[in-house]
Motif scaffolding. Structure first.
Motif, mmCIF file in Angstrom:
data_model
loop_
_atom_site.group_PDB
_atom_site.id
_atom_site.type_symbol
_atom_site.label_atom_id
_atom_site.label_comp_id
_atom_site.label_asym_id
_atom_site.label_seq_id
_atom_site.Cartn_x
_atom_site.Cartn_y
_atom_site.Cartn_z
ATOM 1 N N LEU A 1 0.701 59.160 -48.375
ATOM 2 C CA LEU A 1 0.645 58.462 -49.696
ATOM 3 C C LEU A 1 1.536 57.330 -49.740
ATOM 4 O O LEU A 1 1.754 56.150 -50.193
ATOM 5 N N ALA A 2 2.777 57.970 -48.406
ATOM 6 C CA ALA A 2 4.116 57.775 -48.744
ATOM 7 C C ALA A 2 3.886 56.062 -48.139
ATOM 8 O O ALA A 2 4.319 54.919 -48.570
ATOM 9 N N VAL A 3 3.414 55.676 -47.545
ATOM 10 C CA VAL A 3 2.963 54.860 -46.457
ATOM 11 C C VAL A 3 2.385 53.392 -47.648
ATOM 12 O O VAL A 3 2.496 52.489 -47.304
ATOM 13 N N HIS A 4 1.403 54.031 -48.039
ATOM 14 C CA HIS A 4 -0.096 53.571 -48.627
ATOM 15 C C HIS A 4 0.938 52.765 -49.761
ATOM 16 O O HIS A 4 0.615 51.876 -49.993
ATOM 17 N N LEU A 5 2.139 53.708 -50.378
ATOM 18 C CA LEU A 5 3.145 53.010 -51.590
ATOM 19 C C LEU A 5 3.635 51.497 -51.072
ATOM 20 O O LEU A 5 4.100 50.658 -51.634
ATOM 21 N N ALA A 6 4.361 51.802 -49.463
ATOM 22 C CA ALA A 6 5.742 51.004 -49.378
ATOM 23 C C ALA A 6 4.351 49.803 -48.688
ATOM 24 O O ALA A 6 4.951 48.154 -48.898
ATOM 25 N N ARG A 7 3.246 50.083 -48.126
ATOM 26 C CA ARG A 7 2.268 48.473 -48.198
ATOM 27 C C ARG A 7 1.762 47.802 -49.340
ATOM 28 O O ARG A 7 2.026 46.271 -48.996
ATOM 29 N N HIS A 8 1.671 48.714 -50.485
ATOM 30 C CA HIS A 8 1.253 47.958 -51.515
ATOM 31 C C HIS A 8 1.936 47.536 -51.835
ATOM 32 O O HIS A 8 2.347 46.013 -52.647
ATOM 33 N N PHE A 9 3.829 47.437 -52.000
ATOM 34 C CA PHE A 9 4.878 46.355 -52.540
ATOM 35 C C PHE A 9 5.244 46.388 -50.918
ATOM 36 O O PHE A 9 6.663 45.115 -51.530
ATOM 37 N N GLY A 10 4.868 46.083 -49.760
ATOM 38 C CA GLY A 10 5.574 44.614 -49.143
ATOM 39 C C GLY A 10 6.381 45.505 -48.574
ATOM 40 O O GLY A 10 7.370 44.314 -48.087
ATOM 41 N N THR A 11 6.828 47.069 -48.582
ATOM 42 C CA THR A 11 8.430 47.249 -48.128
ATOM 43 C C THR A 11 8.129 48.160 -47.350
ATOM 44 O O THR A 11 7.071 48.807 -46.645
ATOM 45 N N THR A 12 8.879 49.439 -46.524
ATOM 46 C CA THR A 12 8.984 50.600 -45.581
ATOM 47 C C THR A 12 9.574 51.439 -46.817
ATOM 48 O O THR A 12 8.959 51.923 -47.574
ATOM 49 N N GLN B 1 8.103 45.099 -61.525
ATOM 50 C CA GLN B 1 8.372 44.114 -61.612
ATOM 51 C C GLN B 1 7.165 43.430 -60.647
ATOM 52 O O GLN B 1 6.858 42.311 -61.652
ATOM 53 N N GLN B 2 5.881 44.192 -60.466
ATOM 54 C CA GLN B 2 4.777 43.245 -60.193
ATOM 55 C C GLN B 2 4.249 43.066 -61.436
ATOM 56 O O GLN B 2 2.878 42.759 -61.752
ATOM 57 N N THR B 3 4.936 43.791 -62.947
ATOM 58 C CA THR B 3 4.323 44.071 -64.178
ATOM 59 C C THR B 3 2.663 45.209 -63.891
ATOM 60 O O THR B 3 1.662 44.630 -65.280
ATOM 61 N N LEU B 4 2.932 45.835 -63.182
ATOM 62 C CA LEU B 4 1.468 46.771 -62.923
ATOM 63 C C LEU B 4 2.090 48.260 -63.890
ATOM 64 O O LEU B 4 2.592 48.328 -64.203
ATOM 65 N N SER B 5 0.518 48.816 -64.629
ATOM 66 C CA SER B 5 0.073 49.731 -65.430
ATOM 67 C C SER B 5 0.599 50.799 -63.652
ATOM 68 O O SER B 5 0.257 50.649 -62.943
ATOM 69 N N GLN B 6 0.975 52.239 -64.895
ATOM 70 C CA GLN B 6 0.969 53.510 -63.624
ATOM 71 C C GLN B 6 -0.476 53.142 -63.627
ATOM 72 O O GLN B 6 -1.263 53.574 -62.174
ATOM 73 N N GLN B 7 -1.314 53.243 -64.297
ATOM 74 C CA GLN B 7 -3.920 53.218 -64.162
ATOM 75 C C GLN B 7 -3.584 52.300 -63.041
ATOM 76 O O GLN B 7 -4.079 52.647 -62.618
ATOM 77 N N ALA B 8 -2.741 50.926 -63.513
ATOM 78 C CA ALA B 8 -3.406 50.085 -62.368
ATOM 79 C C ALA B 8 -3.106 50.253 -60.902
ATOM 80 O O ALA B 8 -3.856 50.747 -59.955
ATOM 81 N N LEU B 9 -1.538 51.100 -60.512
ATOM 82 C CA LEU B 9 -1.435 51.043 -59.384
ATOM 83 C C LEU B 9 -2.047 52.360 -58.657
ATOM 84 O O LEU B 9 -2.465 52.136 -57.283
ATOM 85 N N GLN C 1 -5.024 53.478 -59.624
ATOM 86 C CA GLN C 1 -6.628 52.907 -59.069
ATOM 87 C C GLN C 1 -6.222 52.277 -58.167
ATOM 88 O O GLN C 1 -7.226 52.165 -57.449
ATOM 89 N N ALA C 2 -5.838 51.381 -57.704
ATOM 90 C CA ALA C 2 -5.170 50.841 -56.483
ATOM 91 C C ALA C 2 -5.093 51.053 -55.763
ATOM 92 O O ALA C 2 -5.363 51.286 -54.140
ATOM 93 N N LEU C 3 -4.439 52.700 -55.113
ATOM 94 C CA LEU C 3 -4.319 53.192 -54.279
ATOM 95 C C LEU C 3 -5.553 54.116 -53.750
ATOM 96 O O LEU C 3 -4.772 55.327 -53.151
ATOM 97 N N GLY C 4 -6.106 54.765 -55.159
ATOM 98 C CA GLY C 4 -6.906 55.843 -55.618
ATOM 99 C C GLY C 4 -7.318 57.681 -55.719
ATOM 100 O O GLY C 4 -7.186 58.417 -55.150
ATOM 101 N N ARG D 1 -3.340 58.728 -62.147
ATOM 102 C CA ARG D 1 -2.222 58.153 -63.139
ATOM 103 C C ARG D 1 -0.985 58.660 -63.469
ATOM 104 O O ARG D 1 0.030 58.768 -62.788
ATOM 105 N N GLN D 2 -1.666 60.420 -63.202
ATOM 106 C CA GLN D 2 -0.390 61.791 -63.272
ATOM 107 C C GLN D 2 0.617 61.322 -61.772
ATOM 108 O O GLN D 2 1.452 61.502 -62.121
ATOM 109 N N THR D 3 -0.644 61.683 -60.530
ATOM 110 C CA THR D 3 0.233 61.143 -59.692
ATOM 111 C C THR D 3 1.245 60.521 -59.388
ATOM 112 O O THR D 3 2.545 60.873 -59.268
ATOM 113 N N ILE D 4 0.974 59.063 -60.405
ATOM 114 C CA ILE D 4 1.988 58.033 -60.126
ATOM 115 C C ILE D 4 3.897 57.929 -61.022
ATOM 116 O O ILE D 4 4.505 57.947 -60.708
#
Length: 74
Positions: free
Chosen positions: A54-65, A21-29, A31-34, A37-40
């Motif tokens: 990591l779950a909390v950081h992912l949720a915060r990145h997407f503005g959700t819980t 939905q955010q048109t992000l590649s796995q690599q871009a996501l 990198q944003a989370l540190g 790409r294999q983890t994503i």
């Protein structure tokens, strides 16, 4: 001897859906989370359950819980 308790939970993730939905590649996501790409990829395909951190950081990145991002089936 105490009985061994085994848990058979499967985690369903909305990471791929929200990433696309955010048109992000796995690599871009990744990198944003540190993370790698294999983890994503492993989270998206259900081969890896992320740590709570990591779950909390992912949720915060997407503005959700975490609860909205991941669903656990017993």
């Amino acid at each position: 001897m105490p009985a061994t308790v085994k848990y058979a939970f499967h985690v369903h993730s909305r990471v791929r859906e929200l990433r696309l939905q955010q048109t992000l590649s796995q690599q871009a996501l990744a990198q944003a989370l540190g993370v790698s790409r294999q983890t994503i990829n492993a989270i998206e395909t259900g081969r890896y359950d992320p740590s709570l951190t990591l779950a909390v950081h992912l949720a915060r990145h997407f503005g959700t819980t975490v609860e909205e991002l991941f669903d656990v089936d017993a």
